[in-house]
Design a protein around this motif. Structure first.
Motif, short mmCIF file in Angstrom:
data_model
loop_
_atom_site.label_atom_id
_atom_site.label_comp_id
_atom_site.label_asym_id
_atom_site.label_seq_id
_atom_site.Cartn_x
_atom_site.Cartn_y
_atom_site.Cartn_z
N ASN A 238 18.98 52.26 129.65
CA ASN A 238 17.84 53.12 129.33
C ASN A 238 16.87 52.51 128.33
O ASN A 238 15.89 53.15 127.96
CB ASN A 238 18.34 54.47 128.80
N GLN B 147 13.02 52.45 128.85
CA GLN B 147 12.22 53.67 128.77
C GLN B 147 11.45 53.78 127.45
O GLN B 147 10.49 54.55 127.36
CB GLN B 147 13.12 54.90 128.95
N ILE B 148 11.90 53.05 126.44
CA ILE B 148 11.31 53.21 125.10
C ILE B 148 9.85 52.78 125.11
O ILE B 148 9.48 51.74 125.67
CB ILE B 148 12.09 52.38 124.07
N ARG B 149 9.02 53.59 124.45
CA ARG B 149 7.63 53.17 124.21
C ARG B 149 7.09 53.90 122.97
O ARG B 149 7.55 55.01 122.64
CB ARG B 149 6.75 53.45 125.41
N PHE C 225 8.58 57.62 122.22
CA PHE C 225 9.26 58.17 123.39
C PHE C 225 10.57 57.39 123.58
O PHE C 225 10.57 56.17 123.74
CB PHE C 225 8.39 58.03 124.62
N GLY D 72 13.02 58.44 125.89
CA GLY D 72 13.60 58.65 127.22
C GLY D 72 14.95 59.32 127.11
O GLY D 72 15.11 60.33 126.43
N ASP D 73 15.96 58.74 127.77
CA ASP D 73 17.29 59.34 127.77
C ASP D 73 18.11 58.94 126.55
O ASP D 73 19.29 59.30 126.44
CB ASP D 73 18.04 58.93 129.04
N ASP E 297 9.16 66.53 126.34
CA ASP E 297 8.55 65.21 126.42
C ASP E 297 9.46 64.12 125.83
O ASP E 297 9.20 62.94 126.02
CB ASP E 297 7.22 65.19 125.66
N ARG E 298 10.47 64.50 125.09
CA ARG E 298 11.41 63.57 124.45
C ARG E 298 10.67 62.55 123.56
O ARG E 298 10.99 61.38 123.52
CB ARG E 298 12.25 62.84 125.51
#
Length: 857
Positions: free
Chosen positions: A741, A744-746, A771, A773-774, A813-814
Motif C-alpha cells: 500500500n 497510495q501515499i501522497r 493521504f 490510503g489503506d 478521504d483518509r
C-alpha cells in the motif's frame, strides 16, 4: 597407499601428580597466560619450540623419564598447581557479563568465521581476519559473554611459505594431525564421533565436529574428511581458501548450513548469529528452514526472526573482496533447497543475493545475502563504515548517505595474547593486575606514568635484542634451506643491530598495501639506513595469496633488495609469516610501518598489537589509524588524501615517509640525554600505551558488539518467539501490508510559517495534509527534513523532526493533518522538505523495507 583395518589412539602416560598438565593443555587459556606457557617451556624448552608451542603434541613426545623427573620436582609441581588454580579461578570467578546481567538463561551468540587465529600450532587461519576472530573469542571468554565459535577444520590449513633462490614465493601444505592438537572430537550418546550431514546434488555430505575450548567458551570446527564421504567430498575442508569457486561454495554450505545444524544437535537454542564476513551467510537460509519445518512459519515470517537476530560484519572495502557465485552454480546446490525446504520461487530466492532490487540479479553475492537477512550490519572502523556505505549506496536509493544503515565497531586486539612476558611483568609491577580483568578501562592505563622511564626503555630494548636474535636464527634457516654458501650463513648470523632503530612491516602482500613504497627512492633509503651515527633497519614479513602473482612479485622485489650489498645487514625478509613471527615483531620493533592506499584498509590490527609492547606507529590515515592518530602517539603519512593518479600518490607519500623518518622519527629516537635515554621517545611510548591500549582492545570491541547488537537482537528474538511466534507473524504481515500500500501515499497540501525571517531560538512551523490510503498514522513517521542550503550536498549536516498527526480531515478521504516545528539554532539560509518513512516499534531502522516518500514540488 596401504589401508589399515582399524585405528587406536595412543595418549601420553602422565604420572598422577602431572594429570593437571593434560587439563591445562586442552584449554587455550594457556595461549594468553604467560605463567602456563612458562610451565610447558619448563617441562622441555627444546620440545616446546619443536612442537610449535603445542602442549598436546609435546606431552606425547616428552620422554617418560623426564615426566617422572618433574613429578618428583616440588618446584615444578608447585608451578603446575599454580597454573591449574589460575585456570580454575578464571573459569569460576564472576565476569563482567554476570555482574551486569546475572545468569541469563537461553542466551548465546553463535559466531561464524571461515578462519580463527588462536595460536601458532593451530593452522586454522591465514591472516588478520582469523586472528581478529580468535581475539574476539578470547575477549568474549574474558567478559563471560556466552559466545560459541563455529568454523571449519582444514586438514592442510593455510600454506607454508618458502622462497626460491631468486625470491619467488612457493607454497607447501602440511598435514595437520588433529589428534595431536589441543582439540577433541565431539562424541554422541553412543560415545562415537558425532556425525551430521548436509545435502549436496545427488548425495549427502557428512561431517564430524571438533571442539576447542577457549577459556569459558567453545569453538566447534566442522570436518568433512570422514570415511562416509566420497574422496572428492573428503577434500572440501582440506585447504583454507583453496580450490576453485565450487570448492568455495561447498565450504560455505558446510560452514553456514552445517554450522546451524551442529548448534541444534548440541542443544544450543535461542541464539543470536554473528557472521564474521559473508562466508557463512547461508546460515540465514538454514535458520529460516528450521523455523518453517519445526514451527510451521511461512518463509516471510521465518525471515523476520532471522533478520532481527542476525549480525553481519563486513571486513572488505572493495567489491572484489566479496564471494560471488554464478546463478548456475547456486541453482545446482540450492534449487531443490529453496523450492522444497523454503517453499519459495526462483525470483524470491535469487533476490536474496542482491541489494539492487530494481535489476534482475546476474550473480549471487554472499555479502548481499548477509545484508538482506541481517538487521544489524557494521564495518570495522569509522572510516570503513563510510567506505561501505559508498560501496553499497546503490542498494539504498533515496536514503541520505549518512543514514544508510551500516554502523561500525572499530576492531581491537586481545591485549594479553600479543604482549611480551617482560612487558606484562612490568605492567603487573606498576599497574597491578586490574588491567588483566579490564583492559579497556582508561583509568587503569593512566597509571602508566608510574613506570620509570629507564625500566620501560630497558624492557623494550631487551625485546628488540630478542627480535634481532630471532631474525638471525630464521635467516640462517632460510639460507640453509636454499642451499646457501658458508659466506651467506656467516652474513645471516650478523644481520641487524640490536641497538638500531628497528622498523617492522608485516602483513599480507596485497598490492594495495604497498610493501615496496619505502623502496621508491633507493639512494635516499640507503642514506637513511646506512647512517653510521643514527642506524636504521627494516624487518619485513608476509605472504601473498597463492594465485596472486602481483603480490609474489612484490615479495621478490623486497627479497632482492634485501640481498643488495648496501642493504644486506639492514633489511631482512622473514619467510612463513605466522603468529609466532608476528609475536617477535610486535614485541620488539620500535616503529610499525603501514602504508596502504587509503581507503582500502578496512581496519588493520597489526599496528594495534605493537601499542602495549611500547612500539609506535607510522601509518597512512586509513582504517584504525584514522581514529587513533595524534602527534603524541605516533606519526602519519599524509593527511587522509585520496588520489586518482596512483603513481603520483606513491611519489608524494614516499617523499613524506622519508621526510618523516629523517626529520622526526630518527632525531626523536636518537636524541639521548646524559643517561642515554630517549626521553621524548619514551614520553610518546607512554602516551601511546595510555591512550590507545584501552580503546583498541577486543575487550572494548566485544562489549560494544554486545551493547550495540547482541543484547538488542536477542531481546527482539525473544519477543518474536513469544505466543507461538505471534509477533513474527504480525511483523511479517505488517511489512507485507506496508509494501502493498505504500504507492497510495501522497502529500495533498503543505503550508509553512509565512514569515521568512526567523530569529535564532525561535521555531519555524510546517503543516501538511497527507493521504495515507489503506495505511494509518501508526504505520508511518512523517518528518520535516531540513538543513543549511549551502551545505545541502552533505546530508550529515541535515536534521529531521517528527511531525504529529493532529487530526483526520475527512474520515472517508483518509487524509491526515500533520504539523511540526523546526528549532532554529543557527543563523543562515535554511531549506526544508517532508519525508514519510515506515514505522513499527520492532524495527531496527526505518529503511528495512527500502521505502521512503519524499515531497515533490
Amino acid at each position: 597407499m596401504i589401508k589399515f583395518l582399524g585405528t587406536y589412539q595412543v595418549i601420553p602416560s602422565l604420572p598422577e601428580k602431572l594429570e593437571k598438565l593434560r587439563y591445562l593443555a586442552y584449554n587455550l587459556h594457556w595461549s594468553w597466560n604467560q605463567d602456563t606457557q612458562s610451565l610447558f617451556r619448563r617441562l622441555d624448552k627444546e620440545l616446546w619450540e619443536e612442537t610449535h608451542h603445542n602442549p598436546v603434541r609435546m606431552l606425547g613426545k616428552v620422554s617418560q623419564e623426564r615426566l617422572e623427573e618433574v613429578a618428583d620436582d616440588d618446584g615444578f609441581v608447585s608451578h603446575l598447581n599454580r597454573a591449574y588454580n589460575s585456570l580454575e579461578v578464571y573459569l569460576n570467578e564472576q565476569t563482567w557479563y554476570e555482574k551486569n546481567n546475572g545468569k541469563v538463561k537461553n542466551f548465546s551468540v553463535l559466531y561464524f568465521s571461515a578462519e580463527f587465529g588462536l595460536t601458532e600450532c593451530l593452522q586454522t587461519y591465514s591472516g588478520g581476519l582469523g586472528v581478529l576472530a580468535g581475539d574476539h573469542l578470547k575477549s568474549a571468554s574474558d567478559l563471560g559473554i556466552p559466545l560459541i565459535g563455529i568454523g571449519l577444520l582444514y586438514k592442510e590449513g593455510y600454506f607454508q611459505q618458502y622462497l626460491t633462490s631468486d625470491g619467488w614465493q612457493q607454497e607447501r601444505y602440511e598435514i595437520n594431525d588433529f589428534e595431536n592438537l589441543p582439540m577433541k572430537l565431539v562424541l554422541n550418546e553412543e560415545n562415537k564421533p558425532l556425525m551430521l550431514s548436509v545435502d549436496f546434488p545427488g548425495r549427502p555430505v557428512y561431517f564430524q565436529v571438533w571442539k576447542i575450548q577457549i577459556g569459558r567458551n567453545p569453538l566447534y570446527l566442522l570436518d568433512t574428511n570422514v570415511q562416509e564421504n566420497a574422496p572428492q567430498d573428503r577434500k572440501i575442508t582440506e585447504t583454507l581458501y583453496g580450490g576453485n569457486n565450487e570448492t568455495r561454495i561447498q565450504q560455505e554450505i558446510i560452514l553456514g548450513i552445517g554450522g546451524i545444524r551442529t548448534a541444534h544437535e548440541l542443544g544450543i537454542k535461542h541464539v543470536v548469529c554473528h557472521m564474521n564476513e559473508g562466508h557463512s551467510a547461508f546460515l540465514s537460509l538454514e535458520r529460516m528452514r528450521t523455523l518453517i519445518k519445526t514451527f510451521g512459519l511461512s518463509f516471510h515470517e521465518a525471515m523476520q526472526v532471522g533478520f532481527y537476530s542476525n549480525i553481519f560484519t563486513t571486513h572488505t572495502p572493495v567489491p572484489a573482496g566479496i564471494d560471488v557465485f554464478s546463478l548456475e552454480l547456486v541453482e545446482k546446490y540450492f534449487g531443490k533447497y529453496y523450492r522444497e525446504e523454503l517453499g519459495i520461487n526462483e525470483n524470491d530466492f535469487y533476490s536474496l543475493g542482491t541489494i539492487t532490487k530494481e535489476k534482475q540479479p546476474t550473480v549471487f553475492n554472499m555479502a548481499h545475502l548477509a545484508m538482506n537477512t541481517a538487521g544489524f550490519i557494521n564495518g570495522v572502523s569509522r572510516l570503513h563504515s563510510v567506505v561501505s556505505r559508498k560501496m553499497w549506496a546503490s542498494g539504498y536509493q533515496n536514503i541520505p548517505f549518512n543514514e544508510i544503515p551500516i554502523d561500525y565497531v572499530t576492531n581491537g586486539v586481545h591485549t594479553r595474547s600479543h604482549l611480551s612476558k617482560e612487558m606484562e611483568d612490568l605492567f603487573k609491577q606498576y599497574l597491578g593486575e586490574a588491567w588483566i580483568h579490564n583492559p579497556a578501562n582508561n583509568d587503569i592505563w593512566e597509571r602508566i606514568d608510574k613506570i620509570p622511564d629507564e625500566e620501560l626503555w630497558r624492557t623494550h630494548e631487551r625485546r628488540r635484542e630478542r627480535l634481532v636474535s630471532f631474525a638471525r636464527r630464521r635467516l640462517i634457516q632460510q639460507v640453509k634451506s636454499r642451499g646457501g654458501s658458508l659466506q651467506e650463513l656467516q652474513q645471516a648470523a650478523e644481520v641487524l643491530n640490536p641497538n638500531a632503530l628497528t622498523i617492522g612491516f608485516a602483513r599480507r602482500f596485497a598490492t594495495y598495501k604497498r610493501a615496496t613504497l619505502i623502496f621508491r627512492d633507493i639512494e635516499r633509503l640507503a642514506d637513511i639506513l646506512n647512517n653510521p651515527e643514527f642506524p636504521v633497519q627494516i624487518i619485513i614479513a608476509g605472504k601473498a595469496h597463492p594465485q596472486d602473482d602481483q603480490g609474489k612479485s612484490l615479495i621478490q622485489e623486497v627479497f632482492q633488495m634485501a640481498n643488495e650489498e648496501q642493504f644486506k645487514r639492514k633489511i631482512v625478509f622473514i619467510e612463513n609469516y605466522d603468529m609466532n613471527v608476528a609475536r617477535y615483531l610486535v614485541e620488539g620493533c620500535d616503529i610499525w610501518l603501514n602504508n596502504p592506499r587509503r581507503p582500502l584498509e578496512a581496519s588493520g590490527t597489526s599496528g594495534m598489537k605493537i601499542i602495549a609492547n611500547g612500539g609506535l606507529n607510522l601509518s597512512v590515515l586509513d582504517g584504525w589509524w584514522d581514529e587513533g592518530f595524534s602527534p603524541q602517539v605516533g606519526w602519519k603519512i599524509g593527511n587522509g588524501e585520496e588520489y586518482s593518479d596512483l603513481d603520483y600518490q606513491d611519489e608524494v607519500e614516499a617523499r613524506t615517509l622519508y621526510n618523516t623518518l629523517e626529520k622526526e622519527i630518527i632525531p626523536t629516537f636518537y636524541n639521548r640525554d646524559e643517561d642515554k635515554l630517549p626521553r621524548n621517545w619514551i614520553s610518546m611510548m607512554k602516551s601511546s600505551i595510555r591512550t590507545l591500549t584501552p580503546f583498541f582492545s577486543t575487550s572494548r570491541m566485544v562489549k560494544e558488539y554486545y551493547e550495540k547488537f547482541y543484547e538488542s537482537s536477542w531481546k527482539k528474538r525473544e519477543a518474536l518467539r513469544g505466543k507461538d511466534w505471534g509477533l513474527a507473524k504480525e511483523i511479517a504481515s505488517w511489512k507485507n501490508h506496508v509494501n502493498n500500500n505504500w504507492h497510495q501515499i501522497r502529500i495533498v497540501s503543505v503550508s509553512d510559517t509565512k514569515i521568512k525571517d526567523v530569529f535564532v531560538g525561535k521555531s519555524y512551523n510546517v503543516s501538511a495534509e497527507i493521504f495515507l490510503g489503506d495505511l494509518s498514522p501508526e504505520d508511518v513517521d512523517v518528518q520535516i527534513y531540513y538543513g543549511l542550503t549551502d551545505k545541502q550536498s552533505d546530508p550529515s549536516n541535515n536534521s529531521s523532526v517528527v511531525m504529529k498527526a493532529s487530526s483526520k480531515k475527512q474520515t472517508e478521504d483518509r487524509i491526515y493533518k500533520y504539523s511540526g516545528s523546526i528549532p532554529c539554532s543557527e543563523s543562515g539560509l535554511h531549506g526544508w522538505t517532508i519525508r514519510i518513512l515506515p514505522n513499527h516499534p520492532l524495527m531496527i531502522h526505518p529503511y528495512e523495507l527500502g521505502k521512503v516518500y519524499w515531497a515533490q514540488k
